[in-house]
Design an enzyme around this catalytic site. Structure first.
Site, PDB file in Angstrom:
ATOM      1  N   CYS A 133     -21.681  34.882 -13.367  1.00 58.82           N
ATOM      2  CA  CYS A 133     -21.921  34.113 -14.661  1.00 58.82           C
ATOM      3  C   CYS A 133     -20.769  34.814 -15.784  1.00 58.82           C
ATOM      4  O   CYS A 133     -21.311  35.952 -16.063  1.00 58.82           O
ATOM      5  CB  CYS A 133     -23.327  34.327 -14.948  1.00 58.82           C
ATOM      6  SG  CYS A 133     -23.604  33.380 -16.570  1.00 58.82           S
ATOM      7  N   CYS A 136     -22.876  35.069 -19.246  1.00 55.93           N
ATOM      8  CA  CYS A 136     -23.892  36.193 -19.187  1.00 55.93           C
ATOM      9  C   CYS A 136     -23.145  37.566 -19.284  1.00 55.93           C
ATOM     10  O   CYS A 136     -23.733  38.510 -20.115  1.00 55.93           O
ATOM     11  CB  CYS A 136     -24.578  36.094 -18.046  1.00 55.93           C
ATOM     12  SG  CYS A 136     -25.271  34.484 -17.338  1.00 55.93           S
ATOM     13  N   ASP A 137     -21.937  37.895 -18.465  1.00 54.56           N
ATOM     14  CA  ASP A 137     -21.650  39.208 -18.269  1.00 54.56           C
ATOM     15  C   ASP A 137     -20.095  39.615 -18.659  1.00 54.56           C
ATOM     16  O   ASP A 137     -19.947  40.565 -18.689  1.00 54.56           O
ATOM     17  CB  ASP A 137     -21.681  39.543 -16.608  1.00 54.56           C
ATOM     18  CG  ASP A 137     -23.130  39.255 -16.162  1.00 54.56           C
ATOM     19  OD1 ASP A 137     -24.202  39.857 -17.063  1.00 54.56           O
ATOM     20  OD2 ASP A 137     -23.152  39.016 -14.996  1.00 54.56           O
TER      21      ASP A 137
END
Ligand code: NAP
Length: 305
Positions: A133, A136-137
């Protein structure tokens, strides 16, 4: 036991949430059963530019707006990890914790899950440089080199997103051509931070100080190995359908996708499919929403004549 619903919707991505809107607005009692946050893959998508009427919106925002909309007419949102559907006049939806929901109809809208590379250190370093992701990261890797595996729409869109943070984004593809749409390829080619390595596959992720330090790539033409220094690996190599719970039903193709007709009906009366989980060509938010609307409308016709 066990409240009975007119429609039980498995999954609360765009297909499931649209089914909830159409079903509940038509007066049917509906429940969405979801094991993660509502929105499905939208939540992990940085930007959506092809939802008609909105030129640009973050995936998370669209997911939130759809969720609010989907519960507006009384559709319930329930947590559950579905392990089995039992067919019959009344269907039983069984969850891992033993909860059983009963539905006159069921719409399967569980989408797909990311494929793993299945190479050494992938699992060990997940969360320590291996991520599925980028949204997300990605920001963890400010001014560091990162690597994206895959040449489809997801890989290229997320590569573009990662250029905001990373010093360099290397995209590794196993053929010498991309699978992604030309418009996304063009955006990638125009971005000076992205470099492409063609005709290579990853064979091992290199650990350094307990984190990702590199990736070993194999040239598919001559077998030579190269080690690339990288702080992160983002595999975007496609996805498989989430349908383990439906294996006993005669509704899946050989890859596990739900086979539907143009009314979203499966071979089991009262069980419908919608969205990415079905056999289809174009997996998009807008086509998922289309499927969800048709499935719910068809359930309405089945129940109300
Ligand atoms: P995809 O289109 O199936 O692309 C997967 C990519 O990974 C391909 O380049 C494939 O290479 C490569 N690959 C597969 N297995 C591999 C392996 N073991 N090692 C190395 N590379 C491997 O998957 P996706 O990008 O996740 O997209 C899934 C669906 O969602 C598609 O229908 C896509 O159009 C849709 N989608 C649409 C949008 C959009 O419209 N904006 C955004 C995201 C996703 P080969 O090409 O050689 O097979």
């Amino acid at each position: 036991m066990d409240k009975q619903y007119d429609v039980i919707i498995l999954g609360a991505g765009p297909a499931g949430m649209t089914a909830a809107i159409y079903g509940s607005r038509a007066g049917l009692s509906c429940a969405m059963i979801e094991m993660a946050a509502p929105g499905g893959k939208m939540v992990k998508t940085y930007e959506i530019q092809n939802w008609p009427g909105i030129k640009e919106i973050s995936g998370a925002d669209l997911a939130y707006q759809m969720f609010e909309h989907s519960t507006q007419w009384g559709a319930e949102y329930l947590y559950g990890d579905v392990t089995e559907i039992r067919d019959g006049e009344i269907k039983q939806v069984i969850c891992r914790d033993g909860t059983v929901y009963q539905g006159k109809t069921v719409i399967i809208a569980t989408g797909t899950r990311e494929r793993l590379l299945n190479i050494p250190n992938e699992q060990k370093l997940t969360g320590r440089g291996v991520s599925y992701c980028a949204v997300c990261d990605g920001s963890f890797f400010k001014d560091q080199p990162v690597t994206v595996i895959g040449g489809g729409n997801s890989a290229l869109e997320e590569s573009l997103y990662l250029t905001q943070f990373a010093s360099k984004v290397t995209v590794v593809i196993r053929r010498d051509v991309f699978r992604a749409e030309p418009v996304i390829q063009k955006a990638m080619e125009d971005n000076p931070k992205i470099e492409v390595i063609r005709s290579h596959v990853p064979v091992e992720i290199v650990e350094k100080d307990g984190k990702v330090g590199g990736i070993v790539l194999k040239n598919v033409n001559d077998g030579t190995l190269t080690t690339l220094t990288t702080s992160a690996v983002f595999p975007y190599i496609g996805a498989d359908p989430c349908t383990e719970f439906a294996r006993a039903l005669p509704i899946l193709d050989e890859r596990g996708y739900v086979i539907v007709n143009d009314k979203m009906e499966t071979a089991c009366r009262g069980i419908y499919g919608a969205g990415d989980v079905t056999v289809k060509n174009l997996r998009q938010v807008v086509t998922a929403a289309n499927d969800g609307a048709i499935a719910a409308q068809q359930a309405f016709h089945q129940l109300k004549g």
